[in-house]
Design an enzyme around this catalytic site. Structure first.
Site, PDB file in Angstrom:
ATOM      1  N   TRP A  76     -11.807-102.382   2.970  1.00 33.55           N
ATOM      2  CA  TRP A  76     -11.737-101.638   1.707  1.00 33.55           C
ATOM      3  C   TRP A  76     -10.760-100.471   1.826  1.00 33.55           C
ATOM      4  CZ3 TRP A  76     -16.698-102.232  -1.391  1.00 33.55           C
ATOM      5  CH2 TRP A  76     -16.561-101.732  -2.696  1.00 33.55           C
ATOM      6  N   PHE A  77     -10.805 -99.761   2.954  1.00 35.66           N
ATOM      7  CA  PHE A  77     -10.004 -98.549   3.111  1.00 35.66           C
ATOM      8  C   PHE A  77      -8.510 -98.840   3.225  1.00 35.66           C
ATOM      9  CE2 PHE A  77     -13.683 -95.927   5.172  1.00 35.66           C
ATOM     10  CZ  PHE A  77     -14.417 -96.081   4.010  1.00 35.66           C
ATOM     11  N   ARG A  80      -5.023 -97.877  -0.292  1.00 34.01           N
ATOM     12  CA  ARG A  80      -4.761 -96.476  -0.008  1.00 34.01           C
ATOM     13  C   ARG A  80      -4.638 -95.582  -1.238  1.00 34.01           C
ATOM     14  NH1 ARG A  80      -7.254 -95.183   3.089  1.00 34.01           N
ATOM     15  NH2 ARG A  80      -6.239 -93.147   2.919  1.00 34.01           N
ATOM     16  N   ASN A 161      -8.313 -94.842  -9.654  1.00 39.43           N
ATOM     17  CA  ASN A 161      -7.937 -95.044 -11.051  1.00 39.43           C
ATOM     18  C   ASN A 161      -7.943 -96.532 -11.389  1.00 39.43           C
ATOM     19  OD1 ASN A 161      -5.172 -96.211 -10.788  1.00 39.43           O
ATOM     20  ND2 ASN A 161      -4.659 -94.204  -9.920  1.00 39.43           N
ATOM     21  N   ALA A 162      -7.940 -96.830 -12.672  1.00 43.85           N
ATOM     22  CA  ALA A 162      -8.097 -98.223 -13.104  1.00 43.85           C
ATOM     23  C   ALA A 162      -6.939 -99.105 -12.649  1.00 43.85           C
ATOM     24  CB  ALA A 162      -8.240 -98.284 -14.625  1.00 43.85           C
ATOM     25  N   ARG A 163      -5.753 -98.543 -12.543  1.00 41.92           N
ATOM     26  CA  ARG A 163      -4.617 -99.347 -12.074  1.00 41.92           C
ATOM     27  C   ARG A 163      -4.840 -99.811 -10.642  1.00 41.92           C
ATOM     28  NH1 ARG A 163       1.727 -97.339 -11.990  1.00 41.92           N
ATOM     29  NH2 ARG A 163       2.677 -99.407 -11.652  1.00 41.92           N
ATOM     30  N   ASN A 167      -5.732-103.632  -8.834  1.00 41.79           N
ATOM     31  CA  ASN A 167      -5.080-104.178  -7.637  1.00 41.79           C
ATOM     32  C   ASN A 167      -6.121-104.614  -6.611  1.00 41.79           C
ATOM     33  OD1 ASN A 167      -2.693-104.558  -5.770  1.00 41.79           O
ATOM     34  ND2 ASN A 167      -3.821-102.991  -4.641  1.00 41.79           N
ATOM     35  N   ARG A 172      -9.241-108.751  -3.672  1.00 46.47           N
ATOM     36  CA  ARG A 172     -10.570-108.935  -3.070  1.00 46.47           C
ATOM     37  C   ARG A 172     -11.507-109.820  -3.892  1.00 46.47           C
ATOM     38  NH1 ARG A 172      -9.273-107.660   2.085  1.00 46.47           N
ATOM     39  NH2 ARG A 172      -8.233-105.632   2.156  1.00 46.47           N
TER      40      ARG A 172
END
Length: 216
Positions: A76-77, A80, A161-163, A167, A172
């Site tokens: 997940w990390f 970025r 944010n939604a953008r 992604n 995922r």
């Protein structure tokens, strides 16, 4: 809003700033215009998504509280463009909470799945017992934790944010991703759909590249 994931994990929406109209306002300011009627505003969201004009969606921001196995968190990390704060194993004693995969995750193994689970559980128990023994012996938490396996559960806050969230879903919420993080991505998608229905619908229609969310 809190959605259980895996055997002991969850995704919880902590905060959200903005909604579909936030993206509309941000887009219309380029032309010194305000909101119009609902149908025109919705069509603008579709236009933005269809033509790849994604910056207006950065004005919608979510904060999630996530509980996931460490190996899921480390994947997940890698996304970025977001902010993270995670439970610290230096400052906190780590709880006995480990992810044990369901039987169907073992596929065509040469030993029966029940035996695989037995072996995993044995290693988990041994490692946590060693961890506690080290703590009781005065070993610092930051050192004692190195004996714990990657299926230990961790918790973190994720502000995105939604953008960037879209992604994340493209990468995922897809069958090419590891199954465990797929489950978290689907949970995130359900929350996104509820809070930003226009944006979510346009995303699925024009920008989603994965294969798991068509039926969600």
């Amino acid at each position: 809003m809190k959605i259980p994931v895996l055997d002991k994990g969850f995704v919880e929406l902590v905060d959200v700033m903005g909604n579909d109209l936030s993206a509309v306002r941000a887009a219309r300011v380029s032309f010194n215009m305000e909101l119009k009627d609902e149908e025109k505003d919705r069509r603008l969201v579709e236009y933005l998504m269809r033509h790849g004009h994604e910056s207006p969606f950065e004005h919608i921001v979510f904060t999630f509280h996530v509980k996931a196995p460490i190996f899921v968190a480390r994947q997940w990390f890698r996304h970025r463009i977001a902010s993270y704060n995670e439970l610290s194993g230096r400052y906190s004693k780590l709880t006995y909470e480990f992810y044990i995969p369901p039987l169907q995750r073992f596929g065509q193994t040469r030993i029966v799945p029940e035996k695989v689970i037995e072996k995993i559980s044995h290693v988990v128990n041994e490692s946590y017992q060693t961890y506690m023994e080290l703590l009781e012996a005065g070993v610092p938490r930051e050192v004692a934790r190195i004996v714990l396996p990657l299926n230990l559960y961790t918790r973190f806050y994720w502000t995105v944010n939604a953008r960037s969230l879209m992604n994340f879903l493209n990468l995922r919420a897809d069958s090419h991703a590891q199954w465990e993080i797929q489950q978290y991505a689907v949970a995130i998608a359900k929350i996104f759909r509820e809070k930003c229905p226009w944006t979510y619908e346009a995303f699925i229609k024009y920008a989603y590249k994965g294969d798991l969310l068509r039926e969600v």
